[in-house]
Design a protein around this motif. Structure first.
Motif, PDB file in Angstrom:
ATOM      1  N   ALA A  17       0.528  -1.303  -0.282  1.00 14.85           N
ATOM      2  CA  ALA A  17      -0.282  -0.141  -0.206  1.00 14.85           C
ATOM      3  C   ALA A  17       0.917   1.366  -0.051  1.00 14.85           C
ATOM      4  O   ALA A  17       0.582   2.260  -1.140  1.00 14.85           O
ATOM      5  N   ILE A  18       1.780   1.104   1.018  1.00  8.96           N
ATOM      6  CA  ILE A  18       2.601   2.520   0.882  1.00  8.96           C
ATOM      7  C   ILE A  18       3.029   2.851  -0.509  1.00  8.96           C
ATOM      8  O   ILE A  18       3.514   3.952  -0.916  1.00  8.96           O
ATOM      9  N   LEU A  22       3.179   5.925  -2.877  1.00 12.98           N
ATOM     10  CA  LEU A  22       4.520   6.244  -3.574  1.00 12.98           C
ATOM     11  C   LEU A  22       4.923   6.324  -5.496  1.00 12.98           C
ATOM     12  O   LEU A  22       5.222   7.038  -6.001  1.00 12.98           O
ATOM     13  N   CYS A  23       4.234   5.790  -5.796  1.00 14.19           N
ATOM     14  CA  CYS A  23       4.284   5.101  -7.327  1.00 14.19           C
ATOM     15  C   CYS A  23       3.813   6.509  -7.037  1.00 14.19           C
ATOM     16  O   CYS A  23       3.415   7.061  -8.438  1.00 14.19           O
ATOM     17  N   LEU A  40       1.819   5.142 -12.989  1.00 10.78           N
ATOM     18  CA  LEU A  40      -0.419   5.389 -13.004  1.00 10.78           C
ATOM     19  C   LEU A  40      -0.429   3.747 -12.928  1.00 10.78           C
ATOM     20  O   LEU A  40      -0.968   3.084 -12.005  1.00 10.78           O
ATOM     21  N   MET A  41       0.393   3.080 -14.172  1.00 17.06           N
ATOM     22  CA  MET A  41      -0.372   1.520 -13.544  1.00 17.06           C
ATOM     23  C   MET A  41       0.913   0.842 -12.607  1.00 17.06           C
ATOM     24  O   MET A  41      -0.690  -0.026 -12.076  1.00 17.06           O
ATOM     25  N   LEU A  42       2.057   0.867 -12.577  1.00 14.52           N
ATOM     26  CA  LEU A  42       2.241   0.670 -11.334  1.00 14.52           C
ATOM     27  C   LEU A  42       1.570   0.433  -9.807  1.00 14.52           C
ATOM     28  O   LEU A  42       1.292  -0.214  -9.324  1.00 14.52           O
ATOM     29  N   SER A  43       1.394   2.606  -9.804  1.00 16.54           N
ATOM     30  CA  SER A  43       0.027   2.213  -9.073  1.00 16.54           C
ATOM     31  C   SER A  43      -1.008   1.303  -8.289  1.00 16.54           C
ATOM     32  O   SER A  43      -0.938   0.728  -7.214  1.00 16.54           O
ATOM     33  N   MET A  44      -1.486   1.247  -9.536  1.00 17.29           N
ATOM     34  CA  MET A  44      -2.167   0.518  -9.356  1.00 17.29           C
ATOM     35  C   MET A  44      -2.441  -1.372  -9.449  1.00 17.29           C
ATOM     36  O   MET A  44      -3.276  -1.731  -8.244  1.00 17.29           O
ATOM     37  N   ILE A 158      11.005  -0.866  -6.367  1.00 13.17           N
ATOM     38  CA  ILE A 158      10.226   0.222  -6.539  1.00 13.17           C
ATOM     39  C   ILE A 158      10.101   1.266  -5.466  1.00 13.17           C
ATOM     40  O   ILE A 158      10.320   2.129  -6.367  1.00 13.17           O
ATOM     41  N   ALA A 159      10.538   1.243  -4.547  1.00 12.22           N
ATOM     42  CA  ALA A 159       9.941   3.173  -3.405  1.00 12.22           C
ATOM     43  C   ALA A 159      11.411   3.395  -3.286  1.00 12.22           C
ATOM     44  O   ALA A 159      11.205   4.759  -3.538  1.00 12.22           O
ATOM     45  N   TRP A 160      12.036   3.131  -3.522  1.00 12.55           N
ATOM     46  CA  TRP A 160      13.461   4.089  -3.430  1.00 12.55           C
ATOM     47  C   TRP A 160      13.518   3.970  -5.175  1.00 12.55           C
ATOM     48  O   TRP A 160      13.515   5.549  -5.001  1.00 12.55           O
ATOM     49  N   SER A 161      13.290   4.134  -5.903  1.00 17.13           N
ATOM     50  CA  SER A 161      12.721   4.434  -7.944  1.00 17.13           C
ATOM     51  C   SER A 161      11.898   5.662  -7.476  1.00 17.13           C
ATOM     52  O   SER A 161      11.763   5.974  -8.085  1.00 17.13           O
TER      53      SER A 161
END
Length: 181
Positions: A17-18, A22-23, A40-44, A158-161
């Protein structure tokens, strides 16, 4: 039992979720169309995986597949179907990775952590979507099972990026450069 009611299970669900949030922030701050679409796609996808981590929807799909195999009389010879499902999942991960690499080809230097994290999570999901006992021994066994560190490492990359300064609007980057001088 539905979901993963352990502390680590809830930690990973919160991590999904976090990282999805971030994405989303990276999407909102992104200045190029292809990278914005990627975030956007990665967030979803990560938001859906956060829900799935505790709803355990793949268990329902697995149970439905098992019941179908038993009803149709091919449960005893299910191994080729399981291997085909894993290979199909890995093929989808490879296809998705190829599409992402193509869309982000000018940004790979800054986007590689997110792509690597997504690949780790994708391979983990492809391997876990069936219950092959040989793979389960590797994925589930040990004091810190592969299923935990694979998801956590993927989410961390992913969060780092997504937190990269390069995803902030140009004015914020310019302000940081001026403050640093």
């Amino acid at each position: 039992m539905i979901g993963d009611p352990t502390v680590l299970g809830w930690t990973i669900a919160c991590g999904y979720a976090i990282t999805a949030w971030l994405c989303w922030r990276a999407f909102c701050r992104e200045t190029t169309v292809n990278r914005a679409r990627f975030w956007l796609m990665l967030s979803m996808v990560l938001a859906l995986l956060a829900l799935n981590k505790q709803l355990d929807l793949q268990t329902l799909v697995t149970a439905a597949g098992r019941d179908t195999a038993k009803e149709q009389g091919w449960y005893a010879s299910r191994r080729p179907v399981q291997i085909g499902a894993v290979l199909g999942g890995l093929l989808l991960v490879a296809l998705g990775g190829t599409l992402a690499l193509n869309a982000l080809r000018g940004s790979l230097r800054r986007m590689w952590p997110a792509l690597a994290g997504l690949a780790l999570i994708g391979v983990y999901i492809a391997v876990r979507m069936t219950s092959l006992h040989e793979l389960d021994a590797v994925v589930i066994g040990g004091w810190f099972p592969m299923k935990w560190w694979t998801e956590l490492l993927g989410l961390a990359l992913i969060a780092w990026s997504a937190q990269s300064k390069e995803h902030r609007p140009v004015s914020a980057r310019t302000m940081d450069a001026n403050i640093g001088s």
